[in-house]
Design a protein around this motif. Structure first.
Motif, PDB file in Angstrom:
ATOM      1  N   ALA A 285       0.868  -1.191   0.000  1.00 41.56           N
ATOM      2  CA  ALA A 285       0.000   0.000   0.000  1.00 41.56           C
ATOM      3  C   ALA A 285       0.894   1.225   0.000  1.00 41.56           C
ATOM      4  CB  ALA A 285      -0.896  -0.003   1.229  1.00 41.56           C
ATOM      5  N   TRP A 286       0.690   2.095  -0.984  1.00 41.40           N
ATOM      6  CA  TRP A 286       1.468   3.326  -1.091  1.00 41.40           C
ATOM      7  C   TRP A 286       0.567   4.420  -1.662  1.00 41.40           C
ATOM      8  CZ3 TRP A 286       6.214   3.781   1.002  1.00 41.40           C
ATOM      9  CH2 TRP A 286       7.061   2.674   1.106  1.00 41.40           C
ATOM     10  N   ASN A 287       1.178   5.565  -1.910  1.00 40.68           N
ATOM     11  CA  ASN A 287       0.436   6.682  -2.522  1.00 40.68           C
ATOM     12  C   ASN A 287       0.955   6.965  -3.922  1.00 40.68           C
ATOM     13  OD1 ASN A 287       1.078   7.264   0.600  1.00 40.68           O
ATOM     14  ND2 ASN A 287      -1.075   7.583   0.152  1.00 40.68           N
ATOM     15  N   TYR A 288       1.842   6.088  -4.390  1.00 37.13           N
ATOM     16  CA  TYR A 288       2.414   6.207  -5.739  1.00 37.13           C
ATOM     17  C   TYR A 288       3.002   4.853  -6.088  1.00 37.13           C
ATOM     18  CZ  TYR A 288       6.041   7.008  -9.271  1.00 37.13           C
ATOM     19  OH  TYR A 288       6.833   6.931 -10.397  1.00 37.13           O
ATOM     20  N   PHE A 289       2.861   4.461  -7.344  1.00 31.06           N
ATOM     21  CA  PHE A 289       3.605   3.319  -7.888  1.00 31.06           C
ATOM     22  C   PHE A 289       4.209   3.737  -9.223  1.00 31.06           C
ATOM     23  CE2 PHE A 289       0.604   0.772  -5.230  1.00 31.06           C
ATOM     24  CZ  PHE A 289       1.550   0.037  -4.512  1.00 31.06           C
ATOM     25  N   MET A 290       5.351   3.164  -9.542  1.00 30.93           N
ATOM     26  CA  MET A 290       6.031   3.463 -10.812  1.00 30.93           C
ATOM     27  C   MET A 290       5.129   3.130 -12.010  1.00 30.93           C
ATOM     28  SD  MET A 290       9.764   2.078 -12.032  1.00 30.93           S
ATOM     29  CE  MET A 290      10.369   2.360 -13.708  1.00 30.93           C
ATOM     30  N   SER A 291       4.285   2.104 -11.844  1.00 33.19           N
ATOM     31  CA  SER A 291       3.479   1.615 -12.979  1.00 33.19           C
ATOM     32  C   SER A 291       2.281   2.512 -13.309  1.00 33.19           C
ATOM     33  CB  SER A 291       2.973   0.203 -12.674  1.00 33.19           C
ATOM     34  OG  SER A 291       2.221   0.215 -11.462  1.00 33.19           O
ATOM     35  N   ILE A 292       2.014   3.532 -12.479  1.00 33.29           N
ATOM     36  CA  ILE A 292       0.868   4.430 -12.736  1.00 33.29           C
ATOM     37  C   ILE A 292       1.097   5.184 -14.052  1.00 33.29           C
ATOM     38  CG2 ILE A 292      -0.284   6.536 -11.914  1.00 33.29           C
ATOM     39  CD1 ILE A 292       0.157   5.455  -9.037  1.00 33.29           C
ATOM     40  N   LYS A 293       0.071   5.188 -14.889  1.00 33.65           N
ATOM     41  CA  LYS A 293       0.232   5.789 -16.221  1.00 33.65           C
ATOM     42  C   LYS A 293      -0.405   7.183 -16.286  1.00 33.65           C
ATOM     43  CE  LYS A 293       0.892   1.604 -18.963  1.00 33.65           C
ATOM     44  NZ  LYS A 293       1.552   0.985 -17.813  1.00 33.65           N
ATOM     45  N   ASN A 294       0.423   8.184 -16.481  1.00 30.17           N
ATOM     46  CA  ASN A 294      -0.040   9.548 -16.775  1.00 30.17           C
ATOM     47  C   ASN A 294       1.176  10.341 -17.263  1.00 30.17           C
ATOM     48  OD1 ASN A 294       1.233  11.193 -14.580  1.00 30.17           O
ATOM     49  ND2 ASN A 294       0.046   9.818 -13.272  1.00 30.17           N
ATOM     50  N   PRO A 295       0.974  11.447 -17.964  1.00 30.18           N
ATOM     51  CA  PRO A 295       2.111  12.178 -18.549  1.00 30.18           C
ATOM     52  C   PRO A 295       3.116  12.697 -17.507  1.00 30.18           C
ATOM     53  CG  PRO A 295       0.031  12.937 -19.496  1.00 30.18           C
ATOM     54  CD  PRO A 295      -0.319  12.020 -18.371  1.00 30.18           C
ATOM     55  N   THR A 296       2.628  13.114 -16.320  1.00 30.42           N
ATOM     56  CA  THR A 296       3.537  13.634 -15.282  1.00 30.42           C
ATOM     57  C   THR A 296       4.468  12.525 -14.807  1.00 30.42           C
ATOM     58  OG1 THR A 296       1.693  15.035 -14.586  1.00 30.42           O
ATOM     59  CG2 THR A 296       3.613  15.008 -13.150  1.00 30.42           C
ATOM     60  N   ASN A 297       3.907  11.320 -14.637  1.00 30.19           N
ATOM     61  CA  ASN A 297       4.738  10.196 -14.182  1.00 30.19           C
ATOM     62  C   ASN A 297       5.724   9.764 -15.268  1.00 30.19           C
ATOM     63  OD1 ASN A 297       5.665   8.340 -12.291  1.00 30.19           O
ATOM     64  ND2 ASN A 297       4.282   6.736 -13.015  1.00 30.19           N
ATOM     65  N   GLU A 298       5.281   9.791 -16.523  1.00 29.47           N
ATOM     66  CA  GLU A 298       6.205   9.419 -17.621  1.00 29.47           C
ATOM     67  C   GLU A 298       7.407  10.369 -17.623  1.00 29.47           C
ATOM     68  OE1 GLU A 298       5.840   6.521 -19.192  1.00 29.47           O
ATOM     69  OE2 GLU A 298       4.006   6.354 -18.002  1.00 29.47           O
ATOM     70  N   ALA A 299       7.145  11.666 -17.417  1.00 29.50           N
ATOM     71  CA  ALA A 299       8.228  12.667 -17.396  1.00 29.50           C
ATOM     72  C   ALA A 299       9.141  12.446 -16.191  1.00 29.50           C
ATOM     73  CB  ALA A 299       7.627  14.073 -17.349  1.00 29.50           C
TER      74      ALA A 299
END
Length: 423
Positions: A285-299
């Motif tokens: 359980a976290w508040n972020y995962f690397m696998s989350i897909k969105n433009p901010t995370n890709e950057a």
């Protein structure tokens, strides 16, 4: 005799002028930068988790400096290694503030390290940004908590385990490293489980020391306890002990379909050294995962991959991002915004300017610093471990959740204020 005296006198004058010039130029240089402290364990049991946070701070400082710095000055990082040694954290914090003259510090992972430095930051009225989920039960005007409080991680995770989707768990093993964060979190979880009708005999609480590596007996005990009905393990194991614990789960064939383990201190980085194939389906359980897909995370991921490669960091061939890295990144940017709003690095002015700061977070939300309680509003995600060591998000909150630093499951907390007391 006189001549040589005169020459000595001239030489001394020249040396004195040189020293003065050096002093002036070094003073000018010091005045040209804003010093920030980096207080993370680069050796010892917590280095597995903290080293990458030091590099995240340095990457973010480079990013800010490339865009003109803060108030027209470059940021200069002062990195120290408190070496997973809790009293040393306090000494290093004092050194950063009094000798190195940093105006803010980004650091700590364990709650025992944060508790160790807290009196230093309060006494010297300096700022600490703390980037890791924790047990709550604390509020300081000198700390901004950019990780989760229990209602933004621990409580939703256990609610999920008790739900039909999470396997309808009826019995719980609370397994942690023996220090303040696991013990306080488990005190909160025990009270929460009781409020849901779970009996004491259906809760098994166990602790191991920092750096513990032999989990054979413990995993065997978990298997025995699980024979009594639908069981889940809530793991607050910290640091490098996670590697032997997960290896032992694999060795004894304890699959997620039998007894799911949900971890609060295991992310992508901690799974780097583990064969994750036997662990598929176990949870974090976290508040972020690397696998989350969105433009901010890709950057964000690209920025980290490029930085790792350029600096030849360990693991640059497989760059991983994780929750405390995201919390570190958000914290530094919010501090920068607050300094620019306050037009000053003065602690009290920055504290006032931090209230209500927002930042577009790689998790996909616009993260906000609560106007009063020094905690971020955060979305909660539960992820299942995949064979490649990444997480598949299986549950999330509809939107950001406001932190409750004082857990409602601890008696007397309803009387405590949701903002730091002025001391």
């Amino acid at each position: 005799m006189n001549t040589s005296r005169r020459q000595i006198g001239k030489s001394l004058t020249a040396i004195a002028m040189g020293v003065a010039a050096l002093g002036l130029s070094s003073f000018a240089n010091a005045a040209d930068t804003i010093k920030v402290g980096v207080l993370h364990s680069l050796s010892g049991t917590m280095a597995i988790s903290e080293t990458v946070l030091k590099d995240t701070v340095l990457m973010t400082i480079d990013e800010i400096n490339a865009k003109g710095g803060v108030l027209g000055k470059k940021l200069e990082a002062v990195v120290v290694d408190p070496a997973s040694n809790w009293p040393l954290f306090a000494e290093k914090a004092k050194q950063l503030i009094t000798q190195d003259k940093v105006v803010v510090t980004f650091g700590c992972w364990t709650s025992v390290s944060r508790k160790s430095v807290l009196p230093v930051f309060e006494e010297l009225n300096s700022l600490l940004f703390y980037p890791v989920q924790y047990e709550g039960e604390e509020l300081s005007k000198n700390v901004f908590y950019t990780g989760a409080a229990p209602n933004q991680q621990a409580i939703p995770a256990v609610e999920y385990l008790m739900s039909k989707d999470g396997g309808s768990a009826k019995r719980f093993v609370l397994l942690g490293t023996d220090y303040v964060y696991p013990r306080t979190t488990n005190k909160i979880l025990r009270a929460f489980l009781k409020s849901k009708g779970v009996k004491d005999e259906d809760i098994d609480e166990k602790y191991t020391p920092f750096g513990h590596s032999d989990y054979q007996t413990i995993v065997a005990d978990i298997k025995k306890f699980a024979a009594g009905g639908k069981t889940a393990v809530i793991s607050t194991i910290n640091g490098d002990s996670n590697v032997p614990f997960y290896k032992e789960l694999g060795n004894q064939g304890l699959k997620a379909t039998d007894v799911p383990v949900v971890a609060f201190s295991v992310g992508e980085e901690e799974l780097r050294g583990v064969d994750t194939k036997p662990l598929v389906g176990h949870l974090a359980a976290w508040n972020y995962f690397m696998s989350i897909k969105n433009p901010t995370n890709e950057a964000f991921k690209k920025q980290w991959a490029d930085y790792s490669k350029a600096k030849k960091l360990p693991g640059a061939d497989k760059p991983l991002t994780n929750d405390p890295m995201e919390a570190t990144y958000i914290g530094i940017h919010m501090w920068k915004q607050a300094v620019e709003k306050a037009k000053s690095t003065d602690t009290d002015k920055v504290i006032a300017a931090m209230a209500g700061q927002t930042f577009k977070a790689p998790s996909g939300i616009t993260s906000m610093m609560d106007p009063k309680n020094h905690h971020l509003h955060k979305s909660v995600f539960i992820g299942e471990i995949k064979a490649d060591g990444q997480f598949n998000v299986v549950w999330k909150t509809p939107g950001p959740v406001k932190a409750k630093p004082w857990s409602p499951f601890i008696e007397g907390n309803d009387k405590k204020k949701d903002e730091p007391e002025k001391k």
